[in-house]
Design a protein around this motif. Structure first.
Motif, mmCIF file in Angstrom:
data_model
loop_
_atom_site.group_PDB
_atom_site.id
_atom_site.type_symbol
_atom_site.label_atom_id
_atom_site.label_comp_id
_atom_site.label_asym_id
_atom_site.label_seq_id
_atom_site.Cartn_x
_atom_site.Cartn_y
_atom_site.Cartn_z
ATOM 1 N N GLY A 214 9.625 3.470 2.562
ATOM 2 C CA GLY A 214 10.686 2.697 1.953
ATOM 3 C C GLY A 214 10.553 1.191 1.957
ATOM 4 N N HIS A 215 9.507 0.633 2.592
ATOM 5 C CA HIS A 215 9.425 -0.815 2.718
ATOM 6 C C HIS A 215 8.069 -1.384 2.313
ATOM 7 C CE1 HIS A 215 12.785 0.355 5.306
ATOM 8 N NE2 HIS A 215 13.263 -0.859 5.142
ATOM 9 N N SER A 216 7.222 -0.583 1.688
ATOM 10 C CA SER A 216 5.892 -1.029 1.245
ATOM 11 C C SER A 216 5.072 -1.656 2.370
ATOM 12 C CB SER A 216 6.019 -2.022 0.084
ATOM 13 O OG SER A 216 6.492 -1.383 -1.077
ATOM 14 N N ASP A 217 5.198 -1.098 3.577
ATOM 15 C CA ASP A 217 4.440 -1.657 4.694
ATOM 16 C C ASP A 217 3.644 -0.594 5.458
ATOM 17 O OD1 ASP A 217 6.535 -0.323 5.925
ATOM 18 O OD2 ASP A 217 7.403 -2.096 6.879
ATOM 19 N N GLY A 255 11.619 4.355 8.672
ATOM 20 C CA GLY A 255 12.063 4.413 7.291
ATOM 21 C C GLY A 255 12.853 5.665 6.976
ATOM 22 N N ARG A 262 19.351 4.999 1.188
ATOM 23 C CA ARG A 262 18.548 4.311 0.172
ATOM 24 C C ARG A 262 18.419 5.151 -1.096
ATOM 25 N NH1 ARG A 262 13.708 4.230 1.393
ATOM 26 N NH2 ARG A 262 13.618 5.175 3.469
ATOM 27 N N ASP A 340 10.144 1.110 -2.869
ATOM 28 C CA ASP A 340 10.496 -0.025 -2.015
ATOM 29 C C ASP A 340 12.010 -0.261 -2.064
ATOM 30 O OD1 ASP A 340 10.773 -2.815 -1.007
ATOM 31 O OD2 ASP A 340 8.597 -2.814 -1.120
ATOM 32 N N VAL A 341 12.521 -1.012 -1.082
ATOM 33 C CA VAL A 341 13.930 -1.403 -1.110
ATOM 34 C C VAL A 341 14.202 -2.352 -2.272
ATOM 35 C CG1 VAL A 341 14.346 -1.046 1.351
ATOM 36 C CG2 VAL A 341 13.462 -3.256 0.557
#
Length: 393
Positions: A214-217, A255, A262, A340-341
């Motif tokens: 969910g955060h592209s990390d 996430g 989300r 992503d968010v």
């Protein structure tokens, strides 16, 4: 004789790990276990670990606590007996394919899949003597025609990339079960919106890089299936080095805690934006299963719960128009991923489906004017304002 304990050299003190900290409490959030290898009491202990008579870990490629926790989480989400963490979504797919296929086998492959999946099955697996046949996941009768005695796995996506066609999972599963062929489905676009295993699939794979993380990390993949099937997939993943690492497993666990919130927010916003775009003469076509005009809307209304997905795709006519839109939508980045968010844009013809032939594009409905939106958590009014401006500029 000097009986005092020998003080080790400073080099020894530096090299050796500290003693475990004894606790009467446990951390509220799971700790990160970065160790590659684990201490074992002796030979009987290592035998018990390898034979499954004792719990514990030996080497991180075979498993570690963070992967075990994330695997259990995805198994719970999907209603499976077992879950496995792999290094990427493609690693998860590869683990399933390699577990089920051998020389002379065939894959029944759905049309309109992610470009790298098509490349894996169409270009890489043939080097090992494996063929494939195509079918339309929205029309189960086409799968029946694609099956042969050599078919060892059926593969489809819940929502296809990039035209978000919704597979008839139950219909495909019925045909696969009757033929005795395992059915695997990529559920990356639709976590929580349905449970493919309950609809009859045998394997679910995810790119946890996307909505689950969910955060592209992080970059990870997940597999969910029965314990019996997972035993083979896990062995293959370890042997081919497809396992995921502890830190990114920990990030994905973090996430997953906010995934329901989300997903619900982004699905609602995507439906709002799709409604605006569907009535806009500046847009040639809008692909979103929440729209009554979508060819799979009726099935989506029956099968999906909590929304119609966070991905919508628009056709702006040609490459020049798509490029102008992407350049003008300055606050919505062109970033070829999803989940992503923050909302992002992608251009399938030059990213996810790059390198495919014109014939493959035509068969999948991909045009140079297609732009895919992965909807995030921004306010829908702000997003529509930015999209409206990009279409006008």
């Amino acid at each position: 004789m000097n009986s005092s304990p020998r003080r080790p050299d400073i080099a020894t003190s530096c090299a050796r790990p500290p003693a475990d900290v004894e606790l009467s409490t446990t951390p509220l959030t799971p700790p990160i276990h970065l160790s590659v290898v684990y201490k074992i009491d002796g030979l009987d202990h290592v035998d018990a670990l390898y034979e499954g008579r004792d719990s514990g870990f030996i080497y991180a490629r075979d498993g570690h606590p963070n992967a075990a926790q994330l695997g259990e989480k995805i198994a719970t989400i999907e209603g499976a007996e077992a879950g496995l963490v792999c290094a990427s979504g493609m690693a998860a797919e590869a683990a399933v394919f390699l577990a089920l296929l051998e020389q002379g086998g065939e894959v029944a492959l759905s049309e309109g899949l992610y470009g790298r999946t098509v490349a894996l099955v169409g270009r890489e697996l043939p080097r090992f003597g494996i063929k494939h046949r195509l079918f339309d996941s929205t029309r189960p009768e086409t799968l029946r025609k694609a099956l042969t005695p050599a078919t060892k796995v059926i593969f489809a996506e819940t929502l296809s990339n990039p035209l978000v066609r919704l597979a008839d999972i139950a219909g495909l599963a019925d045909i696969g079960r009757a033929a005795g062929v395992p059915f695997a489905i990529d559920h990356t676009f639709a976590p929580l919106l349905c449970r493919p295993l309950e609809l009859g699939a045998d394997f679910v794979v995810h790119s946890a890089t996307k909505l689950i993380g969910g955060h592209s990390d992080l970059t990870l993949g997940l597999v969910a299936t029965s314990r019996e099937r997972m035993a083979r997939v896990a062995t293959v993943a370890s042997t081919f080095g497809l396992a995921g690492n502890p830190f990114e497993s920990w990030l994905a666990l973090r996430g997953s805690a906010t995934l329901p919130v989300r997903s619900a927010r982004a699905c609602a916003t995507a439906l709002t934006l799709a409604g605006h775009l569907a009535g806009d003469k500046r847009v040639g076509a809008v692909h979103y299963p929440g729209l009554p005009s979508h060819p799979d809307h009726e099935r989506a209304s029956r099968v999906l719960r909590g929304g119609f997905g966070t991905i919508l795709t628009i056709d702006l006519g040609g490459r020049e128009q798509a490029d102008a839109f992407i350049r003008n939508a300055r606050e919505i980045p062109f970033a070829p991923s999803l989940g992503d968010v923050a909302t992002t844009l992608s251009h399938p013809a030059t990213t996810s489906h790059r390198g495919q032939s014109a014939e493959q594009w035509a068969r999948q409905g991909i045009t140079p004017g297609l732009v895919r939106l992965s909807v995030g958590l921004e306010h829908p009014d702000d997003l529509w304002h930015q999209i409206d401006q990009a279409l006008t500029s």
